[in-house]
Design an enzyme around this catalytic site. Structure first.
Site, short mmCIF file in Angstrom:
data_model
loop_
_atom_site.label_atom_id
_atom_site.label_comp_id
_atom_site.label_asym_id
_atom_site.label_seq_id
_atom_site.Cartn_x
_atom_site.Cartn_y
_atom_site.Cartn_z
N LEU A 39 0.82 -1.22 0.00
CA LEU A 39 0.00 0.00 0.00
C LEU A 39 0.84 1.26 0.00
CD1 LEU A 39 -2.92 -0.81 2.49
CD2 LEU A 39 -3.04 -0.60 -0.01
N LYS A 122 7.82 -10.76 7.73
CA LYS A 122 8.22 -10.93 6.34
C LYS A 122 9.73 -11.06 6.21
CE LYS A 122 8.10 -10.71 1.84
NZ LYS A 122 7.20 -10.32 0.79
N HIS A 197 4.03 -15.27 -3.54
CA HIS A 197 4.08 -15.06 -5.01
C HIS A 197 4.93 -16.13 -5.70
CE1 HIS A 197 7.67 -13.04 -3.62
NE2 HIS A 197 7.09 -11.89 -3.39
#
Ligand code: DOR
Ligand code: ZN
Length: 371
Positions: A39, A122, A197
């Site tokens: 974001l 992360k 991903h």
């Protein structure tokens, strides 16, 4: 697919997905979540957030700001900025993450997870991607934090690429599994890991056949493009992202996984906006901005794969299952129109334009998130 077959498959799936129309032009699913989203901050946050919050109920928010979000106090402050930027009437919960560094404080991670400030940590291998310079160089240095995370049930979201200069960029994901991921998993078998991903057959196989507690996110664009989109007929920077799209056989494996209904695979758009000049440059940034048309593109992909009945599992059920959160009660209606729907090529921010992911096919699916 014949309507009767479609209805039967929906009944067997036993989910909230319904086709409300016998012509199968109208699909209702539980509202989706985005399990990997960038974001940013400031003007960019203000411009891109409404496109995510219009369609998604929750998103795992990436911490690779400048400077990165490395402790729970910064994660809380960032969450407050996101909440302030949220348009009135949008019901959206940002699920915050911490950026793992070699000096991350395990107590802060566990306390933040237990109090609900963060939902995951992360891992960026240093140098792997945008704003990853503060990431991890020596994995062993973070082993004590991983150990505490495994005990406390904190998920580790992984950017799964090695950065060794001798490894070809197209091989970096497969090599990461061998050299980094599998050793971590063996050492911390209780650690919950999201391989984010995924872009390769090897990534699909690792998530699908691996041990308990492993999930994998798949982006919309990796279901649609292969590496030709970036390189054939001229260099197309808006298709450049990391991990880079691979050859066609990998894209087909990703499609198989996403549409299989397998609970280990779920949507993480990795929608990653950059201003156009930063992409259209001699050294362009990695990132594809797709939050605005992701659900419409996914409906197209799942329709092509004759798997519309699996869209809800991928976008709305499997992610909460992995993160041990309830599924959304609200629903979304996707309607297939006779003629293509209009979606913008670019959005404007106060600092300039951001190009929207172009799937290179007309989009017929209209999204009504207030269904
Ligand atoms: O393409 C990408 N863009 N991959 C990442 O891992 C980071 C992201 C970004 O932040 O722009
Ligand atoms: Zn990302």
């Amino acid at each position: 697919m014949q309507a009767a077959t479609q209805m039967k498959r929906l009944a067997l799936a036993g989910t909230a997905a319904q086709m409300t129309d016998i012509s199968m032009q109208d699909l209702i699913i539980r509202r989706p979540d985005d399990w990997h989203l960038h974001l940013r901050d400031g003007d960019m946050l203000e411009a891109v957030l409404p496109h995510s919050s219009a369609h998604f109920s929750r998103a795992i928010i990436m911490p690779n700001l400048v400077p990165p979000v490395t402790d729970c106090a910064s994660a809380s402050a960032y969450r407050a900025r996101i909440e302030r930027a949220l348009p009135k009437g949008h019901d959206f919960t940002p699920l915050m993450t911490l950026y793992l560094t070699e000096t991350t404080d395990a107590d802060d991670v566990v306390a933040g997870f237990e109090s609900g400030v963060i939902r995951a940590v992360k891992l960026y291998p240093a140098g792997a991607t945008t704003n990853s310079q503060s990431g991890v160089r020596d994995m062993e240095k973070v082993y004590p934090v991983l150990e505490r995370m495994a005990q406390a049930g904190v998920p580790l979201c992984v950017h799964g690429e090695v950065t060794d200069p001798d490894v070809d960029i197209f091989d970096r994901e497969a090599v990461f599994i061998e050299r980094v991921l599998e050793p971590i998993r063996r050492r911390f078998p209780a650690l919950r890991i999201v391989m984010e991903h995924i872009t390769t057959q090897e990534g699909v196989a690792y998530v699908r056949d691996g041990a308990e507690g492993i999930g994998g996110t798949i982006t919309t664009h990796h279901l649609i493009i292969n590496r030709n989109a970036i390189l054939v007929g001229g260099i197309r920077p808006h298709y450049y992202c990391l991990p880079i799209a691979k050859r066609e056989s990998h894209r087909l494996a990703l499609r198989e996984a996403a549409t299989s209904g397998n609970a280990r695979f779920f949507l993480g758009t990795d929608s990653a906006p950059h201003l156009d000049p930063a992409k259209e440059s001699a050294c362009g940034c990695a990132g594809v901005f797709s939050s605005i048309n992701t659900m419409a593109c996914l409906a197209h992909v799942f329709e092509q794969e004759d798997a519309l009945d699996m869209l809800e599992a991928f976008a709305s059920l499997n992610g909460p299952g992995f993160y041990r959160l309830p599924v959304n009660e609200a629903t979304m209606r996707l309607t297939r129109r006779e003629t293509p729907v209009n979606l913008p090529d670019k959005i404007e921010t106060k600092s300039g334009a951001v190009t929207v992911f172009d799937p290179m096919f007309p989009i017929y699916w209209d999204v009504d998130a207030k269904a």
